[in-house]
Design an enzyme around this catalytic site. Structure first.
Site, PDB file in Angstrom:
ATOM      1  N   SER A  29       0.806  -1.225   0.000  1.00 43.10           N
ATOM      2  CA  SER A  29       0.000   0.000   0.000  1.00 43.10           C
ATOM      3  C   SER A  29       0.839   1.274   0.000  1.00 43.10           C
ATOM      4  O   SER A  29       0.287   2.354   0.152  1.00 43.10           O
ATOM      5  CB  SER A  29      -0.929  -0.008   1.215  1.00 43.10           C
ATOM      6  OG  SER A  29      -0.172  -0.105   2.396  1.00 43.10           O
ATOM      7  N   THR A  85      -1.434   4.351   4.226  1.00 43.87           N
ATOM      8  CA  THR A  85      -0.513   5.376   3.762  1.00 43.87           C
ATOM      9  C   THR A  85       0.419   5.645   4.922  1.00 43.87           C
ATOM     10  O   THR A  85      -0.025   5.625   6.064  1.00 43.87           O
ATOM     11  CB  THR A  85      -1.325   6.655   3.498  1.00 43.87           C
ATOM     12  OG1 THR A  85      -2.132   6.420   2.350  1.00 43.87           O
ATOM     13  CG2 THR A  85      -0.458   7.866   3.289  1.00 43.87           C
ATOM     14  N   THR A 119       2.063   7.171  -0.527  1.00 44.68           N
ATOM     15  CA  THR A 119       1.119   6.054  -0.663  1.00 44.68           C
ATOM     16  C   THR A 119       1.029   5.571  -2.108  1.00 44.68           C
ATOM     17  O   THR A 119       1.346   6.326  -3.040  1.00 44.68           O
ATOM     18  CB  THR A 119      -0.290   6.511  -0.212  1.00 44.68           C
ATOM     19  OG1 THR A 119      -1.151   5.389  -0.122  1.00 44.68           O
ATOM     20  CG2 THR A 119      -0.911   7.508  -1.194  1.00 44.68           C
ATOM     21  N   ARG A 147      -6.561   8.547 -10.661  1.00 43.09           N
ATOM     22  CA  ARG A 147      -7.203   8.988  -9.409  1.00 43.09           C
ATOM     23  C   ARG A 147      -6.135   9.444  -8.402  1.00 43.09           C
ATOM     24  O   ARG A 147      -5.130   8.774  -8.190  1.00 43.09           O
ATOM     25  CB  ARG A 147      -8.029   7.838  -8.818  1.00 43.09           C
ATOM     26  CG  ARG A 147      -8.709   8.169  -7.485  1.00 43.09           C
ATOM     27  CD  ARG A 147      -7.892   7.673  -6.301  1.00 43.09           C
ATOM     28  NE  ARG A 147      -8.522   7.979  -5.011  1.00 43.09           N
ATOM     29  CZ  ARG A 147      -7.898   7.856  -3.836  1.00 43.09           C
ATOM     30  NH1 ARG A 147      -6.653   7.439  -3.784  1.00 43.09           N
ATOM     31  NH2 ARG A 147      -8.509   8.155  -2.718  1.00 43.09           N
ATOM     32  N   GLY A 183      -5.569  10.768  -4.403  1.00 46.08           N
ATOM     33  CA  GLY A 183      -6.198  10.856  -3.081  1.00 46.08           C
ATOM     34  C   GLY A 183      -5.773  12.120  -2.353  1.00 46.08           C
ATOM     35  O   GLY A 183      -5.370  13.111  -2.963  1.00 46.08           O
ATOM     36  N   ASP A 184      -5.865  12.058  -1.054  1.00 46.75           N
ATOM     37  CA  ASP A 184      -5.491  13.199  -0.216  1.00 46.75           C
ATOM     38  C   ASP A 184      -3.977  13.289   0.010  1.00 46.75           C
ATOM     39  O   ASP A 184      -3.446  14.356   0.304  1.00 46.75           O
ATOM     40  CB  ASP A 184      -6.166  13.079   1.159  1.00 46.75           C
ATOM     41  CG  ASP A 184      -5.794  11.767   1.847  1.00 46.75           C
ATOM     42  OD1 ASP A 184      -5.715  10.726   1.154  1.00 46.75           O
ATOM     43  OD2 ASP A 184      -5.575  11.768   3.067  1.00 46.75           O
ATOM     44  N   THR A 243      -4.895   9.380   6.902  1.00 49.63           N
ATOM     45  CA  THR A 243      -4.928   8.107   6.189  1.00 49.63           C
ATOM     46  C   THR A 243      -6.396   7.714   6.039  1.00 49.63           C
ATOM     47  O   THR A 243      -7.246   8.191   6.782  1.00 49.63           O
ATOM     48  CB  THR A 243      -4.110   7.051   6.961  1.00 49.63           C
ATOM     49  OG1 THR A 243      -4.126   5.824   6.240  1.00 49.63           O
ATOM     50  CG2 THR A 243      -4.636   6.815   8.358  1.00 49.63           C
ATOM     51  N   GLY A 244      -6.665   6.867   5.072  1.00 47.01           N
ATOM     52  CA  GLY A 244      -8.046   6.436   4.858  1.00 47.01           C
ATOM     53  C   GLY A 244      -8.580   6.925   3.525  1.00 47.01           C
ATOM     54  O   GLY A 244      -7.810   7.199   2.609  1.00 47.01           O
ATOM     55  N   GLY A 289      -9.286   9.072   0.924  1.00 45.99           N
ATOM     56  CA  GLY A 289      -8.752  10.403   0.662  1.00 45.99           C
ATOM     57  C   GLY A 289      -9.792  11.411   0.218  1.00 45.99           C
ATOM     58  O   GLY A 289      -9.677  12.604   0.520  1.00 45.99           O
TER      59      GLY A 289
HETATM   60  C1  SD4 Z   1      -5.748   7.691  -0.490  1.00 46.40           C
HETATM   61  N1  SD4 Z   1      -5.478   8.261   1.822  1.00 46.40           N
HETATM   62  O1  SD4 Z   1      -5.189   7.493  -1.552  1.00 46.40           O
HETATM   63  C2  SD4 Z   1      -4.974   7.413   0.775  1.00 46.40           C
HETATM   64  C3  SD4 Z   1      -5.026   5.969   1.076  1.00 46.40           C
HETATM   65  C4  SD4 Z   1      -4.869   5.601   2.494  1.00 46.40           C
HETATM   66  O2  SD4 Z   1      -5.156   4.200   4.222  1.00 46.40           O
HETATM   67  O3  SD4 Z   1      -4.446   6.329   3.311  1.00 46.40           O
HETATM   68  N2  SD4 Z   1      -5.254   4.489   2.929  1.00 46.40           N
HETATM   69  O4  SD4 Z   1      -6.910   8.070  -0.410  1.00 46.40           O
END
Ligand code: SD4
Length: 348
Positions: free
Chosen positions: A85, A204, A222, A232, A234-235, A255-256, A258
């Protein structure tokens, strides 16, 4: 013609400037009386943060800069082929491309980012080059790759066998369901893309460090959401969303999912809340609550976690779902892994 009044003014001004410089230098070098026992310190997201912190600590404990510490710290998961990841070995997008997002920010507010960068093992270092060698903040896709190659980075195949196998498995159904990052029973039942080794479709590394001079820097890197649409973002590479540092206040990372972090400019929000006097944990909680209040139904089934540190070296975290962990390392605590608090505290 020599003008005495001007000369006196100029001399006084430069004396004033010198005085200011001296004060700021004195502030920056901790004397025994102003030394903060928490510092230096490094914190980072998830269990793999322990190994990453250990490398960041080598820099910090030798009097190094927070900026170097966070870059070298996040190299660890970026280079780890078993980590599906983050960087090398990350899961690809739905077309089989491993595209990486990363950003870095220093104590002066300088920052750099790469978005959807392919073929480079250490996107964080390319982000740092964007910050230091260009007048820009972000480079994306082919342009980011071209820049990386010009800077001497090596082109590599990042799609490692385990991730290629998982992607080919996913292609059998190719169900576009970018659920990620919920370490609870609900997810275990629903998750088609549960990964080997108890890894899920997430994670991430966000890292925040304060060096012995009290300067704060952060890094976030990440491979993003597995099997995402090509392109795509993310954040994680977005300054203010996945990472933000203000040397007067502190730093935050996320994290999570995004998209929800971007919609709420999460890390900037956390830092601004700390500026208003919130503790790091309370600031992270408030940022999580914004997401939950706006979209309570969505929030039930997604994970977002924030991690923050303030200028004093106090830290905290908060997540929507249980299971978010973070690692802490300073002179007293090494290899410390903390279970972050969450809105949904138990597995349903
Ligand atoms: C995203 N925030 O690409 C990242 C992925 C991530 O735990 O943090 N996953 O959206």
């Amino acid at each position: 013609m020599f003008n005495r009044r001007k000369f006196i003014k100029a001399t006084a001004l430069s004396a004033g400037l010198l005085a200011i410089d001296k004060t700021s230098i004195a502030d920056a070098i901790p004397s025994p009386s102003n030394r903060n026992a928490n510092l230096p310190i490094v914190i980072s997201t998830w269990d793999f943060g322990i190994a990453a912190n250990a490398d960041a600590w080598k820099v910090l404990s030798n009097g190094g800069k927070a900026l170097d510490a966070v870059e070298q710290g996040v190299w660890v998961p970026e280079a780890d082929e078993k980590n599906q990841s983050v960087g090398y070995g990350g899961l690809p997008d739905r077309d089989g491309h491993v595209t990486l997002d990363a950003c870095i920010m220093d104590e002066l507010g300088n920052c750099g980012a790469v978005l959807a960068l392919e073929h480079i093992k250490h996107p964080i270092s390319v982000a740092r080059k964007v910050m230091e060698k260009t007048p820009h903040v972000m480079l994306a896709g082919d342009g980011a790759l071209q820049f990386a190659l010009e800077q001497g980075f090596k082109k590599e195949n990042l799609l490692r066998p385990a991730s290629e196998k998982a992607w080919k498995e996913w292609l059998k159904t190719a169900k576009y369901e970018p659920v990620m990052n919920i370490e609870n029973k609900l997810y275990e039942k629903a998750a088609p893309q549960k990964l080997p080794g108890n890894q899920y479709n997430h994670d991430t590394i966000g890292m925040l460090a304060i060096d012995s001079k009290g300067n704060i820097s952060g890094a976030c890197t990440t491979s993003g959401m597995a099997y995402k649409l090509h392109g795509r973002i993310g954040d994680s590479p977005i300054i203010g969303a996945g990472l933000y540092v203000d040397n007067e206040v502190g730093g935050a990372t996320s994290t999570g999912v995004g998209e929800e972090v971007v919609r709420n400019v999460g890390s900037f929000l956390v830092v601004e809340l700390m500026r208003q006097g919130y503790t790091p944990e309370a600031a992270c909680k408030e940022a999580v609550m914004r997401i939950i209040k706006k979209k309570p139904e969505t929030a039930k089934n997604i994970q977002v976690g924030f991690l923050a540190i303030n200028k004093k070296g106090e830290y905290g975290a908060y997540a929507i779902q249980q299971g978010f962990s973070y690692a802490v390392c300073n002179a007293e605590k090494q290899d410390l892994l903390i279970k972050g608090k969450s809105y949904y505290p138990t597995a349903p």
